[in-house]
Scaffold this motif. Structure first.
Motif, PDB file in Angstrom:
ATOM      1  N   MET A  64       1.927  -0.335  -0.923  1.00 59.19           N
ATOM      2  CA  MET A  64       2.086  -1.702  -0.426  1.00 59.19           C
ATOM      3  C   MET A  64       1.694  -1.797   1.043  1.00 59.19           C
ATOM      4  N   GLU A  65       2.041  -0.779   1.823  1.00 57.15           N
ATOM      5  CA  GLU A  65       1.674  -0.742   3.239  1.00 57.15           C
ATOM      6  C   GLU A  65       0.150  -0.672   3.404  1.00 57.15           C
ATOM      7  N   LEU A  66      -0.499   0.123   2.568  1.00 54.69           N
ATOM      8  CA  LEU A  66      -1.955   0.229   2.615  1.00 54.69           C
ATOM      9  C   LEU A  66      -2.617  -1.096   2.254  1.00 54.69           C
ATOM     10  N   ILE A  67      -2.081  -1.781   1.257  1.00 53.10           N
ATOM     11  CA  ILE A  67      -2.626  -3.081   0.865  1.00 53.10           C
ATOM     12  C   ILE A  67      -2.449  -4.083   2.009  1.00 53.10           C
TER      13      ILE A  67
ATOM     14  N   ARG B 160     -11.759   3.734   3.857  1.00 52.54           N
ATOM     15  CA  ARG B 160     -10.674   4.704   3.753  1.00 52.54           C
ATOM     16  C   ARG B 160      -9.454   4.080   3.080  1.00 52.54           C
ATOM     17  N   LEU B 161      -9.111   2.853   3.469  1.00 52.30           N
ATOM     18  CA  LEU B 161      -7.969   2.177   2.862  1.00 52.30           C
ATOM     19  C   LEU B 161      -8.184   1.973   1.365  1.00 52.30           C
ATOM     20  N   LEU B 162      -9.376   1.528   0.993  1.00 50.90           N
ATOM     21  CA  LEU B 162      -9.671   1.324  -0.422  1.00 50.90           C
ATOM     22  C   LEU B 162      -9.581   2.635  -1.205  1.00 50.90           C
ATOM     23  N   LYS B 163     -10.072   3.711  -0.600  1.00 50.19           N
ATOM     24  CA  LYS B 163     -10.019   5.018  -1.252  1.00 50.19           C
ATOM     25  C   LYS B 163      -8.566   5.461  -1.447  1.00 50.19           C
TER      26      LYS B 163
END
Length: 85
Positions: free
Chosen positions: A33-36, A7-10
């Motif tokens: 940036m938060e997702l990374i 999900r994060l990668l998507k």
């Protein structure tokens, strides 16, 4: 692959696609940036879990090649030894 990692990668990919076609605003850049950052944390947790599983497996099953391993190391040390004349 873990579902949260997928999900994060998507989500990161969606921000990257948006960034390719237009400039991301500050809010979107911060979200990306938060997702990374979350992805890095997830990767660290997965790596830690794999290391713990490997360690537990080694403790249970031991090292069945220890005699072979040590004989190879001993042979290599003898071969690499500088002999005085």
């Amino acid at each position: 692959m873990d579902s949260s990692k997928k999900r994060l990668l998507k989500d990161i990919e969606a921000f990257d696609i948006r960034d390719n076609y237009s400039d991301l605003n500050k809010e979107a850049q911060l979200k990306r940036m938060e997702l990374i950052s979350q992805l890095k944390v997830t990767d660290n947790k997965i790596e830690s879990l794999c290391m713990q599983k490997a360690r537990a497996s080694w403790l249970i099953h031991g090292d069945s090649n220890s005699k072979y391993y040590h004989s190879v190391i001993r042979w290599q040390r003898l071969r690499n030894e500088v002999k005085g004349g």
